[in-house]
Motif scaffolding. Structure first.
Motif, mmCIF file in Angstrom:
data_model
loop_
_atom_site.group_PDB
_atom_site.id
_atom_site.type_symbol
_atom_site.label_atom_id
_atom_site.label_comp_id
_atom_site.label_asym_id
_atom_site.label_seq_id
_atom_site.Cartn_x
_atom_site.Cartn_y
_atom_site.Cartn_z
ATOM 1 N N ALA A 195 13.351 -0.095 5.492
ATOM 2 C CA ALA A 195 13.005 1.533 6.200
ATOM 3 C C ALA A 195 11.416 2.010 5.674
ATOM 4 O O ALA A 195 11.360 1.665 4.394
ATOM 5 C CB ALA A 195 13.761 2.367 5.747
ATOM 6 N N GLY A 196 10.616 2.182 6.561
ATOM 7 C CA GLY A 196 9.176 2.855 5.903
ATOM 8 C C GLY A 196 8.179 1.630 6.009
ATOM 9 O O GLY A 196 7.003 1.898 5.692
ATOM 10 N N ASP A 197 8.621 0.095 5.864
ATOM 11 C CA ASP A 197 7.593 -0.875 6.074
ATOM 12 C C ASP A 197 6.618 -0.832 7.172
ATOM 13 O O ASP A 197 7.292 0.018 8.288
ATOM 14 C CB ASP A 197 8.309 -2.007 5.946
ATOM 15 N N ILE A 198 5.539 -1.228 7.373
ATOM 16 C CA ILE A 198 4.791 -1.457 8.452
ATOM 17 C C ILE A 198 4.383 -2.774 8.877
ATOM 18 O O ILE A 198 4.221 -3.667 8.117
ATOM 19 C CB ILE A 198 3.357 -1.000 7.831
ATOM 20 N N LEU A 199 4.511 -2.862 10.184
ATOM 21 C CA LEU A 199 4.234 -4.170 10.893
ATOM 22 C C LEU A 199 2.943 -3.865 11.817
ATOM 23 O O LEU A 199 2.630 -3.087 12.394
ATOM 24 C CB LEU A 199 5.145 -4.191 11.986
ATOM 25 N N LEU A 241 0.887 -1.079 -0.141
ATOM 26 C CA LEU A 241 -0.007 0.025 0.078
ATOM 27 C C LEU A 241 0.708 1.069 -0.118
ATOM 28 O O LEU A 241 1.852 1.457 0.802
ATOM 29 C CB LEU A 241 -0.944 0.135 1.137
ATOM 30 N N ASP A 242 0.462 2.288 -0.854
ATOM 31 C CA ASP A 242 1.516 3.553 -0.863
ATOM 32 C C ASP A 242 2.916 3.041 -1.036
ATOM 33 O O ASP A 242 3.657 3.894 -0.683
ATOM 34 C CB ASP A 242 1.110 4.277 0.302
ATOM 35 N N GLY A 243 3.185 2.088 -1.852
ATOM 36 C CA GLY A 243 4.661 1.717 -2.027
ATOM 37 C C GLY A 243 5.377 1.115 -1.019
ATOM 38 O O GLY A 243 6.574 1.121 -1.104
ATOM 39 N N ARG A 244 4.438 0.884 0.171
ATOM 40 C CA ARG A 244 5.144 0.220 1.228
ATOM 41 C C ARG A 244 4.678 -1.258 1.579
ATOM 42 O O ARG A 244 3.733 -1.430 1.278
ATOM 43 C CB ARG A 244 4.649 0.994 2.463
ATOM 44 N N MET A 245 5.611 -2.041 2.151
ATOM 45 C CA MET A 245 5.124 -3.210 2.509
ATOM 46 C C MET A 245 4.410 -3.231 3.867
ATOM 47 O O MET A 245 5.013 -2.434 4.773
ATOM 48 C CB MET A 245 6.304 -4.286 2.667
ATOM 49 N N VAL A 246 3.315 -3.800 3.837
ATOM 50 C CA VAL A 246 2.569 -3.967 5.078
ATOM 51 C C VAL A 246 2.617 -5.452 5.511
ATOM 52 O O VAL A 246 2.049 -6.368 4.685
ATOM 53 C CB VAL A 246 1.090 -3.583 5.015
ATOM 54 N N PHE A 247 3.316 -5.910 6.497
ATOM 55 C CA PHE A 247 3.648 -7.207 7.143
ATOM 56 C C PHE A 247 2.495 -7.175 8.168
ATOM 57 O O PHE A 247 2.368 -6.902 9.270
ATOM 58 C CB PHE A 247 4.826 -7.515 7.614
#
Length: 183
Positions: free
Chosen positions: A118-122, A95-101
């Motif tokens: 950097a910038g990914d989401i847990l 989402l939005d160029g970020r990985m959401v784990f």
């Protein structure tokens, strides 16, 4: 794309109804469930209107709209009654160029991280405590618990839309939000 994200229903028909009502009112594209759907677990008191069979029916009615990961209270028997996959330990969204784990939080969490850049989401539930934090180069988010909130939190869920993650109570009132677009 608009997502409703929730965790820890724990078999409460009362709170499941409220969540699904909010999901419909939000007009989201998908409902992301972060585990612990049917069983309350040995550490929790029974939630209000504990009725796992009713929760099964309600969730199966919208099975095509649900993406789900396994919580620590899910078992193979749950997959026998739920008509959507519930036994994966994690899912990856972009989402939005970020990985959401996305995971429940009992296997991967802040003290045992998956591979993040950097910038990914847990994103996880499990603790029943809401969180929207920037931590050492990544984001940590937790929608709290639908049925058994802890640490003084309200019963809650999260909405994702246009780079903004918003935690709301089950009346739809905003509790907190964070934008990941600024970076």
């Amino acid at each position: 794309m608009k997502l409703v994200i929730a965790s820890d229903i724990h078999g409460s028909a009362y709170y499941c109804k409220k969540l699904l009502s909010r999901y419909k009112e939000e007009k989201a594209d998908k409902l992301i469930l972060l585990g612990d759907l049917l069983y309350h677990g040995p550490r929790n008191d029974l939630p209000k209107e504990y009725a796992p069979k009713e929760v099964i029916q309600m969730l199966n009615e919208i099975k095509a709209e649900i993406l789900c990961v396994r919580g620590n209270c899910e078992a193979e028997v749950d997959q026998m009654v739920l008509e959507f996959p519930v036994l994966s330990d994690s899912m990856i969204l972009y989402l939005d160029g970020r990985m959401v784990f996305a995971t429940h939080g009992h296997l991967f969490h802040k003290e045992h991280l998956p591979q993040l850049k950097a910038g990914d989401i847990l994103l996880h539930g499990h603790t029943h405590v809401q969180a929207l934090e920037r931590v050492e180069g990544y984001y940590y988010m937790n929608p709290g618990s639908v049925s058994i909130p802890k640490n003084g939190n309200e019963n809650s869920y999260m909405v994702y839309e246009n780079g903004i993650y918003t935690i709301k109570n089950l009346d739809g009132k905003e509790i907190d939000h964070i934008s990941v677009i600024e970076e």
